[in-house]
Design a protein around this motif. Structure first.
Motif, PDB file in Angstrom:
ATOM      1  N   UNK A 137       0.828  -1.206   0.000  1.00 47.22           N
ATOM      2  CA  UNK A 137       0.000   0.000   0.000  1.00 47.22           C
ATOM      3  C   UNK A 137       0.863   1.257   0.000  1.00 47.22           C
ATOM      4  N   UNK A 138       1.870   1.258  -0.832  1.00 43.16           N
ATOM      5  CA  UNK A 138       2.753   2.418  -0.936  1.00 43.16           C
ATOM      6  C   UNK A 138       1.968   3.654  -1.365  1.00 43.16           C
ATOM      7  N   UNK A 139       2.475   4.813  -0.982  1.00 42.43           N
ATOM      8  CA  UNK A 139       1.819   6.081  -1.298  1.00 42.43           C
ATOM      9  C   UNK A 139       2.339   6.644  -2.613  1.00 42.43           C
ATOM     10  N   UNK A 140       1.408   7.013  -3.475  1.00 45.02           N
ATOM     11  CA  UNK A 140       1.751   7.660  -4.745  1.00 45.02           C
ATOM     12  C   UNK A 140       1.015   8.993  -4.809  1.00 45.02           C
ATOM     13  N   UNK A 141       1.776  10.081  -4.819  1.00 46.40           N
ATOM     14  CA  UNK A 141       1.202  11.423  -4.897  1.00 46.40           C
ATOM     15  C   UNK A 141       1.441  11.971  -6.294  1.00 46.40           C
ATOM     16  N   UNK A 142       0.364  12.346  -6.991  1.00 44.54           N
ATOM     17  CA  UNK A 142       0.476  12.857  -8.357  1.00 44.54           C
ATOM     18  C   UNK A 142      -0.075  14.271  -8.435  1.00 44.54           C
ATOM     19  N   UNK A 143       0.664  15.137  -9.126  1.00 39.19           N
ATOM     20  CA  UNK A 143       0.221  16.509  -9.319  1.00 39.19           C
ATOM     21  C   UNK A 143       0.366  16.896 -10.783  1.00 39.19           C
ATOM     22  N   UNK A 144      -0.523  17.760 -11.214  1.00 38.77           N
ATOM     23  CA  UNK A 144      -0.531  18.201 -12.599  1.00 38.77           C
ATOM     24  C   UNK A 144      -0.689  19.708 -12.654  1.00 38.77           C
ATOM     25  N   UNK A 145      -0.265  20.301 -13.764  1.00 42.62           N
ATOM     26  CA  UNK A 145      -0.659  21.678 -14.007  1.00 42.62           C
ATOM     27  C   UNK A 145      -2.165  21.672 -14.280  1.00 42.62           C
ATOM     28  N   UNK A 146      -2.749  22.834 -14.416  1.00 38.30           N
ATOM     29  CA  UNK A 146      -4.202  22.924 -14.575  1.00 38.30           C
ATOM     30  C   UNK A 146      -4.660  22.758 -16.025  1.00 38.30           C
ATOM     31  N   UNK A 161      -4.127  25.699  -9.048  1.00 41.45           N
ATOM     32  CA  UNK A 161      -3.353  26.911  -9.294  1.00 41.45           C
ATOM     33  C   UNK A 161      -2.336  27.158  -8.180  1.00 41.45           C
ATOM     34  N   UNK A 162      -2.580  26.571  -7.034  1.00 41.48           N
ATOM     35  CA  UNK A 162      -1.701  26.809  -5.884  1.00 41.48           C
ATOM     36  C   UNK A 162      -0.298  26.242  -6.077  1.00 41.48           C
ATOM     37  N   UNK A 163      -0.130  25.324  -7.035  1.00 44.14           N
ATOM     38  CA  UNK A 163       1.192  24.727  -7.266  1.00 44.14           C
ATOM     39  C   UNK A 163       1.842  25.209  -8.560  1.00 44.14           C
ATOM     40  N   UNK A 164       1.187  26.116  -9.271  1.00 45.20           N
ATOM     41  CA  UNK A 164       1.725  26.557 -10.565  1.00 45.20           C
ATOM     42  C   UNK A 164       3.010  27.355 -10.419  1.00 45.20           C
ATOM     43  N   UNK A 165       3.275  27.897  -9.236  1.00 44.47           N
ATOM     44  CA  UNK A 165       4.486  28.688  -9.025  1.00 44.47           C
ATOM     45  C   UNK A 165       5.754  27.863  -9.223  1.00 44.47           C
TER      46      UNK A 165
END
Length: 442
Positions: free
Chosen positions: A147-156, A186-190
């Motif tokens: 049950x490893x953790x996978x965190x994924x983020x994308x631009x908008x 949008x909070x991660x676009x920087x």
């Protein structure tokens, strides 16, 4: 003695890496014509499974990643309108040959298929990210165990979000126990998609523009193509710009490999390998001028991705402290991936030269960095959670790459060495930038 051995091993690895990449661009284009389209190139169909085993019983436990979205439709109609309108003008005065009319017919079909899909992820784009994720979990099963953790983020941007979803669907299918989270905000676009206004203004400074104009002067135009498509090329030249027409028609033909990869298209078949090679040179030089460490524009543009590199380092530092395996995957754009690779100095992409003929000879080939689906993977290794001597390697498009620091063994580097090298480099730039800003405002 140990230091001497490490230096020798590092030199051997660099020589091997250079040898593997030494295939001339012309020969690559002969085998894969779409390579000539630079950021329109499609992701490799197959990836060699030739990874170097880690040293000293180290095992992978964490992956950090930044990837470009997969194959898409062209961003906006204007990319097709340039050659299309020229063809329509020539047709209006009955100046198209039979081949010219065939080209116009195919252009109409391309535009009809693309309408209202500008920038959308294609079916091929989804497949690319599923296959990248599949190889990732197959190559590094320890990172995605239980049950490893996978965190994924994308631009908008929708094509990036859909690329992320495609990759996560594949991982979930391979291991339903994974704890997967996805976010696009949008909070991660920087840092996910930062475009530095100050550096962007300098991309094509007058000195850079002149060097570029001189470089491309002998590579523009295509009289053979003009004679093939137009009844009276000299007359048609009064209606259209031969250089623009040749360049954008080639782009239009090659781009279709992103929408219908297995379908031959007439437009692409019009161009010889020499035509495609010259177009690649034109594009590659422009990408270097705008996104590389080119002294002609101040030589600083890769620092536009300093926020992303700092975040990658901070995220990795946090995850290294955890006892559980996991991955952080990020999905963005070519205009981020290329300068990030340059900023890191990966595979010699930190090249600094004012000679645009030199960039090709020195292996600064943008197509090899950011095809559709292009990606960086940082693979971290240790013996166990108590092992503080963390090693890592970088995969560029899933192939081992070299960094401008001393390696521990082959493609493996000490994480502490890399983070110190990068943070010191960024700090020096920011101090220089702040000093210049302060001086200017006085």
């Amino acid at each position: 003695m140990k230091m001497i051995m490490r230096i020798l091993l590092y030199m051997v690895f660099c020589l091997l890496a250079v040898g593997a990449d030494a295939q001339p661009v012309y020969e690559i284009i002969k085998k894969k014509p779409v390579y000539a389209s630079c950021n329109y190139d499609t992701y490799p169909d197959s990836i060699p499974d030739n990874l170097t085993p880690p040293p000293g019983g180290k095992r992978p436990f964490y992956i950090s990643h930044y990837g470009r979205h997969g194959s898409r439709y062209i961003n906006r109609r204007s990319g097709y309108d340039i050659p299309y309108r020229m063809m329509v003008q020539a047709n209006a005065v009955n100046e198209l040959t039979v081949s010219g009319r065939d080209v116009l017919s195919e252009m109409n079909l391309v535009l009809l298929d693309s309408e209202d899909r500008w920038g959308d992820l294609t079916a091929l784009g989804k497949i690319q990210h599923r296959m990248i994720a599949r190889r990732m979990i197959t190559r590094f099963p320890e990172v995605f165990a239980d049950s490893a953790t996978v965190s994924a983020r994308s631009t908008t941007v929708p094509r990036c979000i859909m690329s992320m979803e495609s990759a996560m669907m594949e991982l979930a299918q391979r291991n339903p126990q994974l704890r997967i989270s996805m976010d696009a905000s949008k909070s991660t676009q920087w840092y996910m998609n930062h475009q530095d206004p100050l550096l962007s203004k300098k991309k094509l400074a007058p000195e850079a523009q002149k060097a570029y104009d001189d470089y491309i002067a002998s590579r523009l135009g295509n009289s053979r193509l003009m004679e093939l498509l137009f009844k009276n090329p000299d007359i048609v030249k009064e209606l259209i710009d031969e250089s623009f027409f040749n360049y954008y028609l080639m782009k239009m033909g090659l781009f279709q490999k992103n929408t219908y990869p297995n379908q031959e298209n007439y437009i692409a078949s019009l161009f010889t390998i020499d035509d495609l090679y010259r177009m690649w040179q034109i594009d590659n030089a422009l990408w270097y001028l705008e996104y590389g460490f080119c002294p002609l524009n101040g030589g600083d543009y890769p620092y536009s991705q300093r926020h992303l590199l700092r975040q990658l380092i901070a995220d990795a530092d946090s995850c290294i402290r955890l006892s559980r395996p996991g991955a952080q995957l990020r999905f963005g754009h070519d205009t981020v991936l290329l300068p990030l690779v340059c900023l890191m100095g990966l595979n010699g992409y930190d090249l600094k030269t004012t000679d645009l003929d030199e960039i090709e000879r020195r292996g600064w080939w943008c197509s090899s960095v950011f095809p559709m689906g292009g990606n960086l993977q940082f693979i971290f290794y240790r013996r166990n959670p108590k092992d503080k001597d963390v090693l890592f390697k970088v995969l560029l498009n899933e192939q081992e790459a070299k960094l401008p620091i001393l390696a521990v063994s082959g493609p493996y580097y000490r994480w502490s060495d890399f983070r110190r090298y990068c943070l010191n480099k960024i700090d020096r730039y920011e101090k220089r930038r702040n000093k210049a800003t302060t001086t200017k405002t006085k």
